[in-house]
Design a protein around this motif. Sequence first.
Motif, PDB file in Angstrom:
ATOM      1  N   ILE A   1       5.236-133.166  -3.282  1.00 42.45           N
ATOM      2  CA  ILE A   1       6.386-132.638  -3.825  1.00 42.45           C
ATOM      3  C   ILE A   1       7.441-133.348  -3.293  1.00 42.45           C
ATOM      4  CG2 ILE A   1       8.058-130.899  -4.630  1.00 42.45           C
ATOM      5  CD1 ILE A   1       4.756-131.134  -6.401  1.00 42.45           C
TER       6      ILE A   1
ATOM      7  N   ASN B   1      12.261-133.819  -2.801  1.00 41.89           N
ATOM      8  CA  ASN B   1      13.191-133.283  -2.937  1.00 41.89           C
ATOM      9  C   ASN B   1      13.340-134.245  -2.869  1.00 41.89           C
ATOM     10  OD1 ASN B   1      13.681-130.508  -2.131  1.00 41.89           O
ATOM     11  ND2 ASN B   1      13.152-130.606  -0.611  1.00 41.89           N
TER      12      ASN B   1
ATOM     13  N   ALA C   1       9.113-133.009 -13.674  1.00 46.41           N
ATOM     14  CA  ALA C   1       9.632-132.281 -12.391  1.00 46.41           C
ATOM     15  C   ALA C   1      11.064-130.686 -12.785  1.00 46.41           C
ATOM     16  CB  ALA C   1      10.995-133.558 -11.951  1.00 46.41           C
TER      17      ALA C   1
ATOM     18  N   THR D   1      16.438-127.969 -10.379  1.00 44.95           N
ATOM     19  CA  THR D   1      17.004-126.794  -9.577  1.00 44.95           C
ATOM     20  C   THR D   1      18.549-126.453  -9.247  1.00 44.95           C
ATOM     21  OG1 THR D   1      17.205-128.657  -7.149  1.00 44.95           O
ATOM     22  CG2 THR D   1      14.711-126.993  -7.935  1.00 44.95           C
TER      23      THR D   1
ATOM     24  N   LYS E   1      19.664-132.581  -8.396  1.00 41.30           N
ATOM     25  CA  LYS E   1      18.959-131.920  -7.575  1.00 41.30           C
ATOM     26  C   LYS E   1      17.432-131.397  -8.358  1.00 41.30           C
ATOM     27  CE  LYS E   1      21.259-130.717  -3.279  1.00 41.30           C
ATOM     28  NZ  LYS E   1      22.103-129.668  -2.370  1.00 41.30           N
TER      29      LYS E   1
ATOM     30  N   THR F   1      13.163-130.583  -7.691  1.00 40.41           N
ATOM     31  CA  THR F   1      11.180-131.507  -7.336  1.00 40.41           C
ATOM     32  C   THR F   1      10.436-131.648  -8.435  1.00 40.41           C
ATOM     33  OG1 THR F   1      10.580-128.658  -7.399  1.00 40.41           O
ATOM     34  CG2 THR F   1      12.724-129.262  -5.588  1.00 40.41           C
TER      35      THR F   1
ATOM     36  N   SER G   1       8.650-132.726   0.402  1.00 38.41           N
ATOM     37  CA  SER G   1       9.428-131.176   0.457  1.00 38.41           C
ATOM     38  C   SER G   1       7.943-130.769   0.793  1.00 38.41           C
ATOM     39  CB  SER G   1       9.875-130.722  -1.102  1.00 38.41           C
ATOM     40  OG  SER G   1      10.131-129.283  -0.570  1.00 38.41           O
TER      41      SER G   1
END
Length: 701
Positions: A608, A610, A632, A635, A647, A649, A677
């Motif tokens: 995964i 970032n 996705a 975040t 942003k 993940t 990540s």
Amino acid sequence: MSADLENIRNIGIMAHIDAGKTTTTERMLYYTGITHRIGEVDEGTAAMDWMVQEQERGITITSAATSVYWKYDSTLYKINIIDTPGHVDFTVEVERSLRVLDGAVALFCAVGGVQPQSETVWHQADKYKVPRISYINKMDRSGADFFNVVKEIEEKLNAKPILLQLPIGDEDSFIGVVDLVRNKAIVWDDDSYGINYRIIPVPEDMNDIVHEYRSKLIEGVAEEREDLLEKFMLNPELISPEDIISEVRKATIEMRITPVFCGASFKNKGVQLLLDAIVSYLPNPLDIPPVKGINPYTGKEEIRNTDENEPFCALAFKIAIDPYVGKIAFFRVYSGIMNSGSYILNTGTGKKERISKLLEIHANKYTQIENAKAGDICAVVGFKEIRTGDTLCDAKYPIVLESITFPEPVISIAVEPKTQSDIDKFNNSLNKLAEEDPSFHININEETGQTILSGMGELHLEILVDRLKREFNIECIQGKPQVAYKEAIFNTVIHHEIYKKQTGGRGKFAEIIVELSPAPYNVKGLEFINEVKGGNIPKEYIEGVRKGFVSAMANGVLAGFPMQSLRVRLLDGSTHPVDSDVLAFEIAANLAFKAACKKAKPGLLEPIMNLEVVTPDIYIGEITGDLNRRRAQITGISTRNKLQLIKATVPLAEMFGYVTTLRTLSQGRTYSSMEFSHYAPVPKEITDEIIYKIKGYAVNY
């Protein structure tokens, strides 16, 4: 000797991609007289970006080392600089550089601020306890915001930034800085490549803000020592610039603060003051704690002080292949002296090595030297076998220093040479590249016979294949990039395995009862717990069980991907007085692994990433919609310099070709950055698809 060491600085330049690391380093080379023409990254003339691929792409791929000399307060200092890459695919270069450095300069773009890779390299520096100063670059760029970057350093990096400079103007009007230590302004002359600058009084319109931040600085310094507090109580101006430098240096080395400076390296503003700051605030080799290691024969901890009279000890942190000199090992000397032509012990291999030539490094150019002393960063050629992370030491005083840990690859491609006649050359070249780069792995697929190259990202593998073509003259055919999945189990099972084989003579026998369960989150590899009581299985056979599970984890039961982590409890077992041996217990463990994992709810794990996307407002809907289709998890969305920062993940498997898609969605007006990540479970329906593609049939589990 200690006077010499006091005048050495071993530092790294680290930052997010495109923050201006190489440009800043090129200016340092120019102002210290190492080069007589400023190299430019955009023109492909940077001395530190010497690889063809670096010059073409305008990025740093491999960390480059050099030594410069800088005069400050009538003392000549030697600064060993390592310019590290900013791209996430080459994080390994930062990792191994920070392992051997005493201090670092963290660069931040005045527009972009603290970006994902900035956070990664900052935490790497925390891991190796490397003191650092911060340099906010590109103050001349549109959208530059000095105080916003300082705020991000504090909030995102959990650091304590202490301002030692304030910018005079910003964007096009950036002309210089105010030195808060000496309460003076420095303004650069645009016509002299930044060589000439004037020291003038603080501009009147900045008096209030300069007074505010200088007062904070002096107050903080006064709290450090009782005598300074007394001076402060009488009159703050009694605290001299020397007092400030001394206490700021101490707090920096103790990693309690990070002094902040600013400039515009491309416009030749601020770099001389940055060199002054490096010698003023970053540690010399005597400031860092003595290095600790283990005696390989006694197992006891030993200490080596930074002193050339102590036994020799060094750490090899990088291997490079030079077409003219051959294989080169870069190393940091922690104690003692190594002379050219002498013999040393490599405790990593257990063999002695003759040091035929010692070299001082300047990017891809080398100068032969007679010896390397404590505190030096040098290179050696003419050795038989030295690997990244090996300890080199005096054979009479053996020691093993802590090695360097490297991240696991997350992406793979199948590669083969175009012509069959290149097979041997192809294999030899790959082995050479793998020696240079510990984050690059080579595997042979047992079922297809294909050569699988694994690395840290698409760019990483693209560069490696390009190097095969340019440096080794091997044309390759390559498959599509594949994600480096891993396998895991999600349930706990107890399994009873009996391995019995009779072939007319001595047979094989091993009986084990084991419990397999998911390992704790922070465990990598096998966590093996022996709970056998009463000597039912002898110690040497128990080691065979452990080895059997370790080797079995290389190929999981679902699709042959390696198992990232596993906890095994060996509960009981039995032996046969004649037929039992270590091999029988290894085989039993292997069989137990395969049978038990099938019952323990096996599944796949995927990398995964970032992700950060910076975009104008109008494209947010299309970009977030596209990200949702890629599985996705968004975040956060925030504002940065009138642009939106998304942003998220997202699984790496969904991100191939994303840059092209993003350009299409936004007419080329957005940019993104991505870094690894963690690993997370793959949804069952996608797991079924992956296994079907690999094996050609569905698997029930």
